[in-house]
Design an enzyme around this catalytic site. Structure first.
Site, PDB file in Angstrom:
ATOM      1  N   THR A 136      -3.268   5.886 -22.288  1.00  8.89           N
ATOM      2  CA  THR A 136      -3.140   4.544 -21.734  1.00  8.89           C
ATOM      3  C   THR A 136      -1.688   4.141 -21.930  1.00  8.89           C
ATOM      4  OG1 THR A 136      -3.717   3.606 -23.867  1.00  8.89           O
ATOM      5  CG2 THR A 136      -5.502   3.816 -22.270  1.00  8.89           C
TER       6      THR A 136
ATOM      7  N   TYR B 250       0.861  -1.192   0.000  1.00  7.31           N
ATOM      8  CA  TYR B 250       0.000   0.000   0.000  1.00  7.31           C
ATOM      9  C   TYR B 250       0.888   1.231   0.000  1.00  7.31           C
ATOM     10  CZ  TYR B 250      -5.029  -0.019   0.053  1.00  7.31           C
ATOM     11  OH  TYR B 250      -6.332  -0.042  -0.339  1.00  7.31           O
TER      12      TYR B 250
ATOM     13  N   ARG C 197      -1.381  -2.680 -18.567  1.00  2.00           N
ATOM     14  CA  ARG C 197      -2.639  -1.933 -18.631  1.00  2.00           C
ATOM     15  C   ARG C 197      -2.594  -0.802 -17.608  1.00  2.00           C
ATOM     16  NH1 ARG C 197      -5.554  -4.885 -21.731  1.00  2.00           N
ATOM     17  NH2 ARG C 197      -7.071  -3.216 -21.770  1.00  2.00           N
TER      18      ARG C 197
ATOM     19  N   LYS D 211      -1.531   0.303 -25.162  1.00  2.90           N
ATOM     20  CA  LYS D 211      -1.892   0.198 -26.586  1.00  2.90           C
ATOM     21  C   LYS D 211      -0.601   0.247 -27.409  1.00  2.90           C
ATOM     22  CE  LYS D 211      -6.515   1.730 -25.489  1.00  2.90           C
ATOM     23  NZ  LYS D 211      -7.551   2.780 -25.582  1.00  2.90           N
TER      24      LYS D 211
ATOM     25  N   ASP E 192      -6.002  13.344 -25.412  1.00  2.00           N
ATOM     26  CA  ASP E 192      -6.008  11.948 -25.002  1.00  2.00           C
ATOM     27  C   ASP E 192      -5.352  11.158 -26.133  1.00  2.00           C
ATOM     28  OD1 ASP E 192      -6.576   9.328 -24.506  1.00  2.00           O
ATOM     29  OD2 ASP E 192      -8.729   9.609 -24.162  1.00  2.00           O
TER      30      ASP E 192
ATOM     31  N   GLU F  10      -0.402   4.809  -0.641  1.00  2.00           N
ATOM     32  CA  GLU F  10      -1.180   6.036  -0.904  1.00  2.00           C
ATOM     33  C   GLU F  10      -0.292   7.263  -0.772  1.00  2.00           C
ATOM     34  OE1 GLU F  10      -4.554   5.895   1.712  1.00  2.00           O
ATOM     35  OE2 GLU F  10      -5.665   4.561   0.384  1.00  2.00           O
TER      36      GLU F  10
HETATM   37  C1  LIG Z   1      -8.605   3.109 -24.779  1.00  2.00           C
HETATM   38  C2  LIG Z   1      -8.918   4.535 -24.651  1.00  2.00           C
HETATM   39  C3  LIG Z   1      -9.205   5.099 -23.398  1.00  2.00           C
HETATM   40  C4  LIG Z   1      -9.502   4.312 -22.148  1.00  2.00           C
HETATM   41  O1  LIG Z   1      -8.611   3.483 -21.679  1.00  2.00           O
HETATM   42  P1  LIG Z   1      -9.000   2.404 -20.555  1.00  2.00           P
HETATM   43  O2  LIG Z   1      -7.663   2.058 -20.004  1.00  2.00           O
HETATM   44  O3  LIG Z   1      -9.688   1.295 -21.269  1.00  2.00           O
HETATM   45  O4  LIG Z   1      -9.878   3.076 -19.565  1.00  2.00           O
HETATM   46  C5  LIG Z   1      -9.359   6.469 -23.324  1.00  2.00           C
HETATM   47  N1  LIG Z   1      -9.262   7.221 -24.414  1.00  2.00           N
HETATM   48  C6  LIG Z   1      -9.018   6.727 -25.643  1.00  2.00           C
HETATM   49  C7  LIG Z   1      -8.931   7.638 -26.807  1.00  2.00           C
HETATM   50  C8  LIG Z   1      -8.859   5.351 -25.800  1.00  2.00           C
HETATM   51  O5  LIG Z   1      -8.659   4.854 -27.020  1.00  2.00           O
END
Ligand SMILES: *Cc1c(COP(=O)(O)O)cnc(C)c1O
Length: 422
Positions: A230, A58, A239, A233, A204, A60
């Protein structure tokens, strides 16, 4: 014996049911073509770290300022992760604790807006993400979500339309970024549009972070108040999520992640992020991302030569969208194609296309991405073969025998590119 193999042996005897499911998933990943654009294969080192003893801790708070004792070693890995991710993206500051991309977005929205404020983001059915203001998501429930779409003819982002919308709606936040857009996004223009109307630009870059890291897609960092992503990807880590910003903005983001919306950070995942970030700083990673773009171009070209219509007639990144309304009499849905391809060992996802007429559960398109198959070593000649299998699978119109035959061929090629071969 490594820690992970001994753990695996324990799992096999202690919980054969879960162990068997993992084995079956292993075979599925090994034997099939993974073309889901948001997926990738994390390295063995990343997975080993995710399965490490750090899961027990933990912590925090943030490095040097924790609410628990015994944090000296997890502090080291979090500081490493922050330093490395700032180096990759040339950012001043970072938060590496978001459990996911969605959490990263939630934190930065809450840092910049109060409930009821307006957010302008890309329409989900045109390629945006749920967290960009969709009414089904917190982002459209907590905030007033207004969306921009693609140009009706070019199916590309229409910056004039976005500027007009932002001038009219006066949002606090303009979101740039997408989950299904095959072209370069001009973050410079998006930043100008936001600033002209005293809005904050949030970028994003979840899908394209790996390309940005390798310098193959323009960076959003100088243009955005906050950049989120993220890590699993194109970036090919565990993840999770990240937030990047200036030194001046990090305090607000930090306090929104914790105590704002999360509890204890996942230290095993943060350590795995650090490992992935080090991988992303190598020349091999840049070569990988170049091959991703090259493979996407090859696959797109071959699909078009086979008669498929692609949204925007091609791709500049790691993914493409097939518009099935232009295939045959237009009766094949994204759902049909996804099901048939699945039977031939090719995993894609059905996807809405611009001006979609079908429901999101059926759709008229499929989204195809190459990051995962590029990681396993497939190159331009394999892309041609993949395009032919996609074509043949859809041509079968669901003929089980024919799909089975393709499946055999797919498996054979996959075995030439083993996962985790070392
Ligand atoms: C995949 C994705 C997310 C979210 O990611 P998670 O880890 O699944 O919550 C946010 N924004 C975009 C543009 C994405 O492609």
């Amino acid at each position: 014996m490594t820690a992970s193999t001994s753990l695996k042996k324990t799992l096999a005897s202690q919980d054969p049911e879960v162990f068997a499911s993992i084995q079956r998933e292993w075979t599925r990943e090994e034997d099939g073509l993974e073309l889901i654009a948001s997926e990738n294969y994390a390295s063995a080192a990343v997975m080993e770290t995710q399965g490490s003893i750090l899961t027990n801790k933990y912590a925090e708070g943030y490095p040097g300022k924790r609410y628990y004792g015994g944090c000296e070693f997890v502090d080291e890995v979090e500081a490493l992760a922050i330093r490395r991710v700032c180096q990759i993206f040339k950012a001043e500051a970072a938060n590496v604790q978001p459990h996911s991309g969605s959490q990263a977005n939630m934190a930065v929205y809450m840092a910049l807006m109060a409930p009821g404020d307006t957010l302008v983001g890309m329409n989900l059915s045109h390629g945006g993400h749920l967290t960009h203001g969709s009414s089904a998501n917190f982002s459209g429930k907590l905030f007033k979500g207004i969306s921009y779409g693609l140009h009706p003819e070019t199916h590309r982002l229409d910056y004039d339309q976005i500027r007009d919308l932002v001038r009219k709606e006066r949002p606090k936040v303009l979101v740039a970024g997408a989950s299904a857009y095959p072209r370069i996004i001009d973050f410079d223009i998006m930043g100008q549009i936001a600033r002209e109307s005293e809005a904050h630009l949030v970028v994003d870059m979840a899908h394209i972070a790996g390309l940005v890291a390798a310098g193959l897609h323009p960076t959003p960092i100088p243009h955005a108040t906050y950049t989120t992503s993220t890590t699993h990807k194109t970036l090919r880590g565990p993840r999770g999520g990240i937030i990047l910003c200036s030194q001046e903005r990090i305090k607000a983001a930090n306090s929104l992640i914790f105590p704002g919306i999360q509890g204890g950070p996942l230290m095993h995942i943060i350590a795995a992020k650090a490992v992935a970030f080090q991988e992303a700083l190598t020349p091999q990673f840049v070569d990988y991302q170049k091959q991703v773009i090259s493979n996407a171009k090859s696959l797109a070209q071959e699909l078009m030569e086979l008669g498929f219509k692609l949204v925007t007639d091609g791709t500049e990144n790691h993914l493409m969208l097939v518009d099935l309304t232009a295939t045959g009499d237009g009766s094949i849905s994204g759902k049909d194609a996804e099901t048939w391809l699945d039977q031939s060992g090719i995993t894609v996802n059905k996807n809405t296309i611009p001006n979609e007429k079908r429901s999101p559960f059926v759709t008229s398109g499929i989204r195809i991405g190459v990051p995962a198959i590029t990681t396993r070593g497939m190159g331009n000649s394999e892309m041609k073969q993949v395009a032919h299998w996609i074509h043949q699978s859809i041509e079968t119109r669901g003929d089980t025998e024919k799909l089975k035959k393709i499946r055999g061929e797919v498996r054979e090629m996959c075995h030439r590119f083993p996962l985790y071969s070392t």
